[in-house]
Every structure is written in structure tokens, then in C-alpha cells.
Design an enzyme around this catalytic site. Sequence first.
Site, short mmCIF file in Angstrom:
data_model
loop_
_atom_site.label_atom_id
_atom_site.label_comp_id
_atom_site.label_asym_id
_atom_site.label_seq_id
_atom_site.Cartn_x
_atom_site.Cartn_y
_atom_site.Cartn_z
N ASN A 2 15.05 -2.34 1.70
CA ASN A 2 13.25 -1.78 1.82
C ASN A 2 13.00 -0.74 0.81
O ASN A 2 11.60 -0.64 0.55
CB ASN A 2 13.23 -1.14 3.34
CG ASN A 2 12.34 -0.50 3.61
OD1 ASN A 2 11.13 -1.26 3.54
ND2 ASN A 2 11.88 0.58 3.55
N SER A 62 6.84 -7.99 -1.59
CA SER A 62 5.57 -7.67 -1.38
C SER A 62 4.50 -8.77 -1.58
O SER A 62 4.94 -9.73 -2.63
CB SER A 62 5.04 -6.63 -2.32
OG SER A 62 3.64 -6.36 -2.14
N TYR A 92 5.08 -2.90 -10.79
CA TYR A 92 5.46 -3.11 -9.54
C TYR A 92 5.45 -4.52 -9.13
O TYR A 92 6.62 -4.99 -8.47
CB TYR A 92 4.49 -2.52 -8.42
CG TYR A 92 4.68 -2.34 -7.00
CD1 TYR A 92 5.51 -1.65 -6.50
CD2 TYR A 92 3.71 -3.41 -6.40
CE1 TYR A 92 5.75 -1.77 -5.01
CE2 TYR A 92 4.12 -3.61 -4.96
CZ TYR A 92 5.05 -2.61 -4.32
OH TYR A 92 5.26 -2.87 -2.87
N LYS A 123 8.71 -6.94 -7.86
CA LYS A 123 8.59 -7.64 -6.51
C LYS A 123 8.75 -9.14 -6.54
O LYS A 123 9.53 -9.63 -5.82
CB LYS A 123 7.33 -7.13 -5.74
CG LYS A 123 7.36 -5.58 -5.08
CD LYS A 123 8.54 -5.37 -4.22
CE LYS A 123 8.61 -3.96 -3.84
NZ LYS A 123 9.44 -3.81 -2.93
N ILE A 179 0.18 -2.55 4.14
CA ILE A 179 0.42 -1.86 5.54
C ILE A 179 0.22 -0.06 5.47
O ILE A 179 0.39 0.32 4.46
CB ILE A 179 2.18 -1.93 5.63
CG1 ILE A 179 2.53 -3.40 5.38
CG2 ILE A 179 2.52 -1.48 6.78
CD1 ILE A 179 2.03 -4.46 6.41
N1 NAP Z 1 2.96 -0.17 2.19
C1 NAP Z 1 2.64 -1.20 1.83
O1 NAP Z 1 1.41 -1.43 1.98
C2 NAP Z 1 3.70 -2.43 1.26
C3 NAP Z 1 3.14 -3.69 1.15
C4 NAP Z 1 4.10 -4.54 0.66
C5 NAP Z 1 5.37 -4.00 0.33
N2 NAP Z 1 6.15 -2.90 0.33
C6 NAP Z 1 7.32 -2.49 0.51
O2 NAP Z 1 7.88 -2.08 1.26
C7 NAP Z 1 8.84 -1.02 1.19
C8 NAP Z 1 8.72 0.35 1.88
O3 NAP Z 1 7.16 0.76 1.71
P1 NAP Z 1 6.62 1.87 2.50
O4 NAP Z 1 5.08 1.50 2.30
O5 NAP Z 1 7.27 2.09 3.79
O6 NAP Z 1 6.80 3.17 1.31
P2 NAP Z 1 7.20 4.90 1.50
O7 NAP Z 1 6.42 5.10 2.95
O8 NAP Z 1 6.29 5.26 0.38
O9 NAP Z 1 8.54 4.90 1.78
C9 NAP Z 1 9.49 4.71 0.64
C10 NAP Z 1 10.83 4.78 1.16
O10 NAP Z 1 11.59 4.36 -0.06
C11 NAP Z 1 12.73 5.68 -0.48
N3 NAP Z 1 12.73 5.97 -1.75
C12 NAP Z 1 11.92 6.35 -2.80
N4 NAP Z 1 12.40 6.45 -3.82
C13 NAP Z 1 13.61 6.10 -3.77
C14 NAP Z 1 14.85 6.26 -4.72
N5 NAP Z 1 14.88 6.83 -6.03
N6 NAP Z 1 16.26 5.89 -4.16
C15 NAP Z 1 16.16 5.41 -2.88
N7 NAP Z 1 14.95 5.51 -2.06
C16 NAP Z 1 13.99 5.76 -2.42
C17 NAP Z 1 11.98 6.92 0.24
O11 NAP Z 1 12.80 7.91 0.50
P3 NAP Z 1 12.11 9.56 0.73
O12 NAP Z 1 11.70 9.35 1.92
O13 NAP Z 1 13.58 10.10 0.75
O14 NAP Z 1 11.49 9.77 -0.60
C18 NAP Z 1 11.11 6.28 1.52
O15 NAP Z 1 12.26 6.03 2.45
C19 NAP Z 1 8.86 -0.84 -0.26
O16 NAP Z 1 10.01 -1.67 -0.97
C20 NAP Z 1 7.66 -1.32 -0.49
O17 NAP Z 1 7.39 -1.78 -1.88
C21 NAP Z 1 5.03 -1.89 1.18
#
Ligand code: NAP
Length: 246
Positions: free
Chosen positions: A87, A138, A151, A155, A183
Site C-alpha cells: 500500500n 490507483s 505517478y 500505478k 480518498i
Molecule cells: N488517497 C487517495 O486518494 C489514493 C487514491 C488512489 C490510490 N492511492 C494509493 O493508496 C496508497 C496509500 O495512499 P494514502 O492516501 O493512504 O497515502 P498517505 O496518507 O500519504 O500515506 C502514505 C503511506 O506511505 C508511506 N511511505 C511514504 N514514503 C515511503 C517510503 N519511502 N517507503 C515506505 N513507505 C513510505 C507513509 O509512511 P510515513 O507515515 O512514515 O511517511 C504512509 O504510511 C498509495 O499507494 C496511494 O498511491 C491513494
Amino acid sequence: MKQLFDVSGKTILITGASRGIGKSLALGFRDAGAKVFGTGTSESSISWMESESIHGRVGDFTKDDVSRDLIGSIKKEHGKLDVLINNAGISSHTPISMMKDDEMNRIIDINFKGVFRMCQAYYKTHKHEGGTIINISSVLGLTGFTLASVYSGTKGAVIQMSKAMVAEWGSKFRINVICPGFIETEMTENMQGKGNLMEEFNSRIPMRRMGKPEELLGAAIFLASDASSYMTASTLVIDGGMTGTV
Ligand SMILES: NC(=O)c1ccc[n+]([C@@H]2O[C@H](COP(=O)([O-])OP(=O)(O)OC[C@H]3O[C@@H](n4cnc5c(N)ncnc54)[C@H](OP(=O)(O)O)[C@@H]3O)[C@@H](O)[C@H]2O)c1
């Protein structure tokens, strides 16, 4: 009779579980009775996990050897890892003409190479037992979107890589992909609360709202459980109808 959607007793590793979608999945799988391991990039970002009965591990995917160490140590100390959820990810809003190599490499390292190496380490440590992988891609891996070139590329690559892995490992490993739409997490904070921008986005979503992290849990439990026992190389889109409509 065993419950179809039962994940109790399963050992599950969720990367990027310190916040956002990963945190919601970690708490949800814990509530469903799984033994959950979650990663973040620092001791401080995973510090809340212990009091929530989640096993925290530090893992930064810009570093090569993190995957082998993470999965190897879980197997050694706790036995088979039943489910791996990749994730962790970062986004970017840099226009194509402004994208520099450093930023491009960082996005690729975390969003693509990080997922590849975790899957590879899981296979190498579990090739006899087999396992289940859920990769979080995504909707931007399926459709084009402004300010998301690298990005989106990573994905989309995760979706195709997952299918290629099934072609090689399909008799032992089930590998499926979830594509979330927009999200409410820190990743989309720049959109949230901006009235006009949100209205514009919501007007493109038939359900007229962003999703909440917990709205991905049902699909993840389905893919982690026997309820999806003949499902592999598939992609589940959870986006309020955005990519299915014009
Ligand atoms: N939010 C959306 O709208 C959305 C939509 C489609 C897909 N996604 C995908 O869903 C996943 C989670 O997204 P989210 O929205 O929950 O993101 P988020 O709130 O920004 O959280 C990102 C997570 O990734 C970790 N991370 C960041 N840099 C990293 C690194 N260098 N090595 C290992 N882990 C790292 C962070 O850890 P730290 O807390 O320690 O920084 C955090 O746990 C992602 O793959 C994202 O692309 C999100």
C-alpha cells in the site's frame, strides 16, 4: 462451516500502514482477528501501533534491502506470512515539463520498485507455502490525469506487473489489485477544503463525494480471504463510479 470472509488468525503485512488507507486497513484487519504487521518510514510514524495491537516495523522503500529484511524477519519470528498488502506510495503534482530526475526516481523507487521488491522477497521466502498479494494501485493507473504523469505511470505498471507475476507464480500465489479513486487522506489534502476544486472533482464522480479510507476495507478482506479463492490477476476499482462513466 468456515466463514467465507474469515481472515481471523491470518498473518498480514501492510506497507504504509502508519496513516491514511494503510492505517485504516491495519485497524480493520486487526478488528477482523488477523495478526497485523504494519510499516512506516520512521519510529515516530509507527509509534501508535503497539497500543493498537499492531506490530510496527520501519521500512523505507528508497532503500534496497528493506523488503528482504522485513519479510524474512516476520517469517522467522512468526511463521508463514499469509497476506502481503503493498500500500505504501507517494504522489506528485509536478507538471511534466518541470519534472526532474530526482523526483521521478523517488516516485518510481517507492511506488514501483518498492512493490516489485516486496513481491519478490515474499515469493523467495514463501515459494513452497504460497501466499496472497494485494497491490494498491490507483484509478490514475487506468486513466490519464493532469499533473500525475510519473505517478500514473508507476500505478499502471503495478497493475501490469501484478498480472505478469501471476503468469509466473499463479499456481502458488494469488495476486490482485485494488484501484482506489480519490480518498480522504493526507495524499489528497491539497484538494480537500478547496471549495471550487472539490466541486469540480465531485461533479466528475457519480456518487458526488470522495471515498473514505474505511470504504476500501471490504474489498481488501474479500481479496485476502477464501471468498476470492479462484480470483487472481484481477483489478477491483473502488471510485464512486468515476472511471466507469463519462
Ligand atoms: N488517497 C487517495 O486518494 C489514493 C487514491 C488512489 C490510490 N492511492 C494509493 O493508496 C496508497 C496509500 O495512499 P494514502 O492516501 O493512504 O497515502 P498517505 O496518507 O500519504 O500515506 C502514505 C503511506 O506511505 C508511506 N511511505 C511514504 N514514503 C515511503 C517510503 N519511502 N517507503 C515506505 N513507505 C513510505 C507513509 O509512511 P510515513 O507515515 O512514515 O511517511 C504512509 O504510511 C498509495 O499507494 C496511494 O498511491 C491513494
